[in-house]
Write an enzyme that holds these catalytic residues in place. Structure first.
Site, mmCIF file in Angstrom:
data_model
loop_
_atom_site.group_PDB
_atom_site.id
_atom_site.type_symbol
_atom_site.label_atom_id
_atom_site.label_comp_id
_atom_site.label_asym_id
_atom_site.label_seq_id
_atom_site.Cartn_x
_atom_site.Cartn_y
_atom_site.Cartn_z
ATOM 1 C CE1 TYR A 54 -3.189 -2.856 0.154
ATOM 2 C CE2 TYR A 54 -3.690 -2.318 2.431
ATOM 3 C CZ TYR A 54 -3.913 -3.085 1.315
ATOM 4 O OH TYR A 54 -4.866 -4.084 1.341
ATOM 5 C CD GLN A 177 -7.785 -8.255 3.758
ATOM 6 O OE1 GLN A 177 -7.524 -7.268 3.090
ATOM 7 N NE2 GLN A 177 -7.180 -8.530 4.901
ATOM 8 N N PRO A 207 -16.805 -3.648 1.605
ATOM 9 C CG PRO A 207 -17.157 -3.131 3.855
ATOM 10 C CD PRO A 207 -16.063 -3.343 2.848
ATOM 11 C CB ALA A 209 -19.674 -1.887 -3.861
ATOM 12 C CE LYS A 216 -18.665 8.564 -2.272
ATOM 13 N NZ LYS A 216 -17.538 9.027 -1.419
ATOM 14 C CG ASN A 295 -18.450 3.276 7.662
ATOM 15 O OD1 ASN A 295 -19.545 3.362 7.115
ATOM 16 N ND2 ASN A 295 -17.320 3.566 7.042
#
Length: 335
Positions: A54, A177, A207, A209, A216, A295
């Protein structure tokens, strides 16, 4: 915050796990990233997921700095190995013994910790014998550098082979994962049944997507400025498949269903994946602390069967369920 066992182990993790793919070291300034991590800790999240690839190792550094001063025993820190890092030489990717043993040391240094709770194969390496990979992971565990072993986006056949070798070597392969959401259900036909058989559970990513299930994005409307769909560093390509007008229209039709159970659309999406008994955690990312707080309201939610049926009636026909889409690169990337 609710907690669940990870696979057939005694390890408990927070059912919402904070992940920093596409954010730390890339889309989000370090100060804001630290604020997001602190917000996660404040709502009771103790599990944090990252990877060496990352932002080409920068995300691990940011997370390590953000967690500095926290009681290590109260955290579960996950990282991964496979994708290219560094100058992307011939041995800077994959799951060879060389790359695994060098990568774990680099990850521990960047994360400022003596061990990770979970070390994950970020994909299946088709160029390296599985026996070599699992032996290297076993050595990492025996050296005390990782407590448990997991994988990411392995198919059912690969999970069975990996779990068998892990058992022979006396280590535990406890997690997978995969991507999983209302719109991406490719793990349901084969991966989940195999995982239940093997004592493996899922830590699912995306989760919501990639934000498409947040509501939004509107059908036929311009993309919101500053959204993931306009991000040229990776976000644009990952969300593109979910931006068809029929999908976005169906997402808007989920609003009354979410309202009935007192959730917004993103919270409903996160709560939905957590209804699957083989899911131990949903990974949430954030570019602002308030997103973490919002969340977190999905934790502990039990959706009635009637609600699950309503969701399927609205969006289930648009979901991708093809198990063949759980794939790993045929050759090591970047080498």
């Amino acid at each position: 915050m609710e907690f669940r066992y990870l696979g057939n182990s005694g390890l408990k993790i927070s059912e919402l796990t904070y992940g920093n793919w596409l954010t730390h070291g890339s889309q989000v300034e370090n100060e804001t990233a630290t604020e997001c991590v602190k917000a996660a800790l404040d709502v009771g999240i103790t599990s944090f997921d990252t990877a060496d690839a990352y932002a080409n190792t920068a995300a691990e550094k940011v997370l390590g700095k953000a967690l500095r001063g926290e009681r290590r025993e109260s955290l579960e820190i996950f990282t991964k190995v496979y994708w290219p890092t560094g100058p992307k030489g011939p041995n800077d990717s994959g799951l060879s013994r060389k790359h695994i043993l060098e990568s774990i040391d680099g990850s521990l240094h960047r994360l400022k910790t003596d061990y990770v709770d979970l070390y994950q194969a970020h994909r299946y390496d088709l160029e390296t014998p599985l026996e070599e990979t699992m032996q290297a992971f076993a050595d990492v565990v025996r050296q005390g550098k990782a407590l448990y072993i997991g994988v990411s986006e392995w198919n059912a056949t690969q999970l069975r082979a990996g779990a068998a070798l892990a058992k022979e070597l006396g280590i535990q392969l406890i997690s997978n994962q995969p991507q999983y959401s209302m719109l991406w259900r490719v793990i349901e036909p084969e991966v989940i049944p195999a995982s239940q058989e093997l004592g493996i559970s899922q830590i699912v990513w995306s989760p919501v997507a990639q934000g498409a299930l947040s509501g939004k994005y509107l059908p036929g409307a311009p993309l919101p400025k500053g959204s993931r769909a306009t991000d040229k560093k990776g976000g644009e390509s990952t969300i593109k498949r979910f931006l068809a007008d029929d999908v976005l229209g169906a997402v808007q039709n989920l609003r009354p269903i979410a309202s009935e159970v007192g959730l917004d659309l993103a919270q409903l999406a996160v709560a939905w994946v957590l209804q699957n008994p083989n899911v131990s955690a949903a990974i949430i990312g954030a570019s602002r602390p308030e997103q973490v707080v919002s969340n977190a309201k999905a934790s502990g939610v039990v959706l009635p069967q009637e609600t699950l049926d309503q969701i399927d009636a609205v969006i289930g026909h648009l979901a991708d369920r093809d198990p063949a889409k759980t794939v790993s690169p045929e050759t090591r990337p970047g080498s």
